[in-house]
Design an enzyme around this catalytic site. Structure first.
Site, PDB file in Angstrom:
ATOM      1  N   ARG A  48      61.867  40.081  73.172  1.00 27.56           N
ATOM      2  CA  ARG A  48      61.588  38.654  73.031  1.00 27.56           C
ATOM      3  C   ARG A  48      62.689  37.772  73.609  1.00 27.56           C
ATOM      4  NH1 ARG A  48      58.602  37.689  67.174  1.00 27.56           N
ATOM      5  NH2 ARG A  48      56.887  39.160  67.506  1.00 27.56           N
ATOM      6  N   ASP A 156      55.745  23.994  61.027  1.00 31.81           N
ATOM      7  CA  ASP A 156      56.214  25.317  61.417  1.00 31.81           C
ATOM      8  C   ASP A 156      57.651  25.164  61.896  1.00 31.81           C
ATOM      9  OD1 ASP A 156      54.544  28.113  62.057  1.00 31.81           O
ATOM     10  OD2 ASP A 156      56.418  27.938  63.172  1.00 31.81           O
TER      11      ASP A 156
END
Length: 286
Positions: A48, A156
């Site tokens: 990632r 979020d």
């Protein structure tokens, strides 16, 4: 970032994060976002972060770690790091029994009380499928029953997924779980069928507001108390102490008689938070 920096190749597949740097990154991620990062997730973390190595104009994980872990690391890069490690699995009408409970139990109860409006919160909303699902259920009920009016707050920690939610544009297959009548009313297909995209109708998008919120904050600035909070499939990434702290803060923001929804695999001792279990991972505040 300069054009020259953008041409730097990403870290090679042979490059690895050192154990020292992985431990430091894990500690930073847990401190900043509460997310546990055990050694078993090192390969995932490397995968990632390769784009971040490239985006920063660096060549190795070693260089990137020195940069992001250094005393002068910009807040923006730490946020990029957190964006990279968050998991954003989401679907429309995911765990559908929760939405059945909202439609069949909670909304009729609020309607019978004569409530003019309710406030709902999709905490950890990812790309927006959950808050837009909530809005569909709320709007459909209000249309058929003359109210109540509603608003959905969606938050979020990942700024990238918030941008997607704000646009309300999704791959066509993502809305397949939406019932045909709701899809017809709340989803617009792209004029060019080759794009295989849909967009949530403006009316519904106007009822959902998106904002960034970190569960590690001591206070959740979400305005007036909420009537319904969905915080599903998030606690599983935290240790027990962090889980307890997060649930306590959520309950502080929940109105008396309000409802908290957790993920199907998440368990709490409801009495510890002055909650009553009223359904499968559905709790009501006393």
């Amino acid at each position: 970032m300069s054009a020259a920096a953008a041409k730097v190749p990403p870290a090679s597949t042979g490059d690895r994060i050192s154990q020292r740097h992985f431990s430091a990154l894990s500690q930073l991620i847990e401190t900043e976002a509460g997310i546990k990062m055990p050694a078993s997730k090192q390969t995932m973390l490397e995968g990632r972060l390769r784009k971040r190595v490239q985006a920063c104009g660096l060549e190795t994980f070693d260089e990137y770690c020195s940069y992001v872990l250094g005393p002068n690391a910009p807040r923006s890069e730490i946020n990029h790091l957190l964006n990279a490690v968050t998991t954003n699995k989401t679907d429309f009408f995911r765990e559908p029994r929760h939405f059945d409970y909202l439609r069949d139990t909670i909304l009729p109860a609020y309607r019978s009380e004569g409530r003019a409006s309710i406030r709902c919160w999709s905490a950890a909303c990812s790309t927006g499928a959950e808050p837009y699902t909530m809005a569909m259920v709320l709007d459909d009920f209000a249309m058929k029953n003359g109210g109540p009016d509603y608003h959905v707050l969606a938050t979020d920690i990942d700024s990238n997924v918030l941008a997607t939610g704000l646009k309300g544009i999704y791959p066509s297959e993502l809305v397949e779980p939406v019932a045909s009548d709701l899809r017809k009313r709340y989803v617009l297909a792209a004029k060019d069928p080759k794009r295989k995209e849909v967009r949530i109708v403006p009316k519904l998008r106007q009822k959902v507001s998106f904002g960034r919120l970190n569960f590690m904050d001591r206070h959740y600035p979400v305005g007036d108390p909420l009537d319904v909070i969905f915080c599903r499939n998030v606690l599983i990434y935290f240790d027990k102490d962090t889980q307890s702290a997060v649930v306590s803060r959520l309950c502080e923001r929940l109105a008396p008689g309000g409802y908290l929804f957790l993920g199907h695999s998440e368990t709490i001792n409801a009495a510890d938070f002055a909650l009553t279990t009223v359904g499968g991972t559905v709790f009501q505040k006393g």
